[in-house]
Design a protein around this motif. Structure first.
Motif, short mmCIF file in Angstrom:
data_model
loop_
_atom_site.label_atom_id
_atom_site.label_comp_id
_atom_site.label_asym_id
_atom_site.label_seq_id
_atom_site.Cartn_x
_atom_site.Cartn_y
_atom_site.Cartn_z
N VAL A 263 0.86 -1.02 0.17
CA VAL A 263 -0.07 0.13 0.13
C VAL A 263 0.77 1.27 -0.08
CG1 VAL A 263 -1.66 1.40 1.06
CG2 VAL A 263 -2.11 -1.02 1.17
N THR A 264 1.94 1.17 0.80
CA THR A 264 2.81 2.52 0.73
C THR A 264 3.82 2.15 -0.31
OG1 THR A 264 4.04 1.29 2.54
CG2 THR A 264 2.49 2.90 3.30
N GLY A 265 4.17 1.17 -0.81
CA GLY A 265 5.13 1.13 -1.98
C GLY A 265 6.56 1.17 -1.23
N ASP A 266 6.82 0.44 0.02
CA ASP A 266 8.09 0.39 0.33
C ASP A 266 8.84 -0.75 0.37
OD1 ASP A 266 7.68 -0.99 2.86
OD2 ASP A 266 6.52 0.63 3.45
N CYS A 267 9.91 -1.02 0.88
CA CYS A 267 10.63 -2.09 0.76
C CYS A 267 10.16 -3.41 1.46
CB CYS A 267 12.10 -1.77 1.36
SG CYS A 267 12.32 -1.06 2.93
N THR A 268 9.04 -3.30 2.13
CA THR A 268 8.46 -4.41 2.70
C THR A 268 7.15 -4.67 2.07
OG1 THR A 268 6.86 -2.97 4.13
CG2 THR A 268 9.17 -3.35 5.29
N ALA A 269 7.13 -4.57 0.84
CA ALA A 269 6.11 -5.02 -0.31
C ALA A 269 6.66 -6.43 -0.58
CB ALA A 269 6.05 -4.14 -1.41
N ASP A 270 5.20 -7.25 -0.67
CA ASP A 270 5.51 -8.76 -0.84
C ASP A 270 6.27 -8.92 -2.34
OD1 ASP A 270 3.74 -8.02 -2.48
OD2 ASP A 270 2.37 -9.77 -2.02
N LYS A 271 6.34 -7.93 -3.28
CA LYS A 271 6.76 -7.94 -4.48
C LYS A 271 7.91 -6.64 -4.89
CE LYS A 271 4.70 -12.14 -6.05
NZ LYS A 271 3.81 -12.05 -4.65
#
Length: 490
Positions: A263-271
């Motif tokens: 949702v926030t587009g940070d480095c913890t996104a699943d892809k």
């Protein structure tokens, strides 16, 4: 990785191994020793479409992530109760050992005040909970009996009845409109009470103290919604979102927790392709240890009911060895104290200022207000925790957030002196307990990245003084840190 970072991304990460215990280990070494290939769990095939062998890289926490995704996805679990029960029996007492009031960190609402609220509305809650929906609507005469009893299964009863009544509202007049509204309110109220009962595993009116403590925020939110359909007493004392202005809530430990990075587009996104900056290392693997750590919270920030920002928070212990002859590299006046660490601040794309759409301009214009109120909330939280000092990681997925953080005074520490209490031993034993309880293979180790301890995000002084890092001093004294003038020769 950031444009100004040329070094290999290989920060030291925290871990706990079943045989070796706590460890602070370089990321690449941890991957080589303990990582697994995604193809082992079916996340990737071993070959590409052209039958060429795929070049896979090892990932940490894969076995842990596999069963967490299973629990939160198909099985639709909320892990908050599991986490609460485990930590309630864990040996660590923050109040006695560190004089920190940790309950304020687990829920925004106070369990004692919530219990008083439930008692004040006891009769209303009991009446709504015990209502027989079919008989109530049959008595109203608004829906034919044959239609009413033909709706199966029971879990779709209220949505289906609401749909029918809303359609009939269009052509209704006079007293019939009033009656339909009353029944619709009753349906929504009953659904909310049932949701609260299901969440805690027992009727709301008979909940034990421990479950009220566990789900204080969730129950308060449901009661606030219930008040819009059936008037309740003392709801003003409850904390939750109303949809107006800057508001806060903790991330729920369900499947939505795993989606936050996307949702926030940070480095913890699943892809990686869901990151706003794909050059930054993806660390989705650490989300699975965060969700099981009661002492790691993600604060969600809303503006007029729109999610705009998340803030990662955890208490850290500062322990600086007072070594003679090494005074350049130690804190000058203070050691062995707790801080509230702002581990990351990440914004949604709409709030980042990168969108050019006119309709998002008002949101960006409120940036200063939202950020300042968020900082005020965090310092107020620190007060309730009885923690004096608040330090923040300077790196963010959003440039203006980095600028805001850099405007604060700096404080310097060696990241080795920032200690996570229990060093993931607690998280590992919860992982062990949950994997056995739900029938999954027990992982040998669990790992977590803490941005405050990561010197690879912003180069800073790493070349001249390895391990040293600058933080934003949200609240505290700069002299409690390392005297950087002496270290870098200013």
């Amino acid at each position: 990785m950031p444009d100004n970072q040329n070094l290999e991304y290989n920060p030291v990460v925290s871990g706990f191994h079943h045989a070796d215990g706590p460890m602070n280990i370089p990321l690449n070494e941890a991957k080589n020793r303990f990582g697994m290939f995604p193809s082992q769990f079916g996340y990737l095939t071993k070959t590409k479409r052209n039958n060429q062998k795929r070049n896979e890289s090892k990932v940490l926490n894969l076995k842990l992530g596999y069963f967490i995704k299973e629990l939160l996805g198909p099985k639709k679990k909320n892990l908050k109760k599991d986490v609460y029960k485990f930590y309630a029996a864990w040996h660590r007492d923050y109040k006695t050992e560190f004089e920190v009031n940790m309950p304020a960190f687990y829920n925004l609402n106070d369990a004692v005040e919530l219990k008083k609220n439930i008692r004040a509305n006891w009769n209303v809650l009991q009446r709504i909970s015990q209502i027989d929906i079919r008989k109530e609507i049959e008595r109203s005469g608004l829906i034919k009996k044959s239609t009413l009893y033909s709706i199966k299964p029971t879990d779709v009863l209220i949505p289906k009845l609401s749909e029918i009544l809303l359609k009939r509202m269009v052509s209704a007049t006079g007293e019939r409109v009033t009656k339909i509204k009353e029944i619709l309110n009753l349906l929504q109220a009953h659904a909310l009470v049932e949701q609260a009962n299901h969440l805690a595993g027992a009727p709301l009116i008979s909940l034990e103290k421990d479950m009220i403590e566990c789900f204080a925020d969730e129950i308060s939110s449901l009661l606030m919604k219930l008040n819009t359909f059936i008037p309740l007493e003392d709801v003003k004392s409850l904390k939750g979102r109303t949809g107006v202005g800057v508001e806060f809530e903790y991330a729920t430990r369900d499947n939505s927790y795993l989606e936050l990075g996307k949702v926030t587009g940070d480095c913890t996104a699943d892809k990686r392709y869901d990151q706003s900056n794909a050059d930054i290392e993806n660390i989705f693997w650490t989300v699975f240890s965060w969700i099981l750590d009661r002492n790691y919270q993600i604060l969600k920030v809303y503006y007029n009911n729109e999610f705009v920002m998340k803030v990662h928070l955890l208490p850290l212990f500062v322990s600086v060895p007072q070594c003679p002859g090494d005074s350049d590299y130690i804190a000058q006046n203070r050691s062995d104290f707790m801080i509230l660490a702002v581990d990351a601040i990440e914004t949604t794309l709409a709030f980042s200022g990168k969108l050019k759409a006119r309709e998002k301009d008002p949101l960006v214009e409120c940036r200063d207000e939202i950020f300042s109120k968020t900082m005020a909330f965090i310092t107020d939280l620190a007060d309730r925790l009885h923690i004096r000092d608040v330090y923040a990681e300077k790196f963010s997925n959003t440039a203006w957030v980095r600028d805001k953080l850099c405007a604060y005074p700096e404080i310097f520490f060696n990241v080795d002196h920032l200690i996570k209490i229990d060093e993931l031993e607690d998280v590992y034993y919860l992982v062990k307990e949950l994997s056995a309880q739900y029938g999954y293979d027990i992982p040998q180790a669990v790992f977590m990245e803490i941005q405050m301890k990561n010197t690879s995000l912003l180069p800073g002084y790493i070349n001249k003084s390895p391990g040293l890092k600058s933080f934003s001093l949200i609240r505290g004294r700069t002299e409690d840190g390392i005297n950087m003038k002496r270290v870098i020769g200013i």
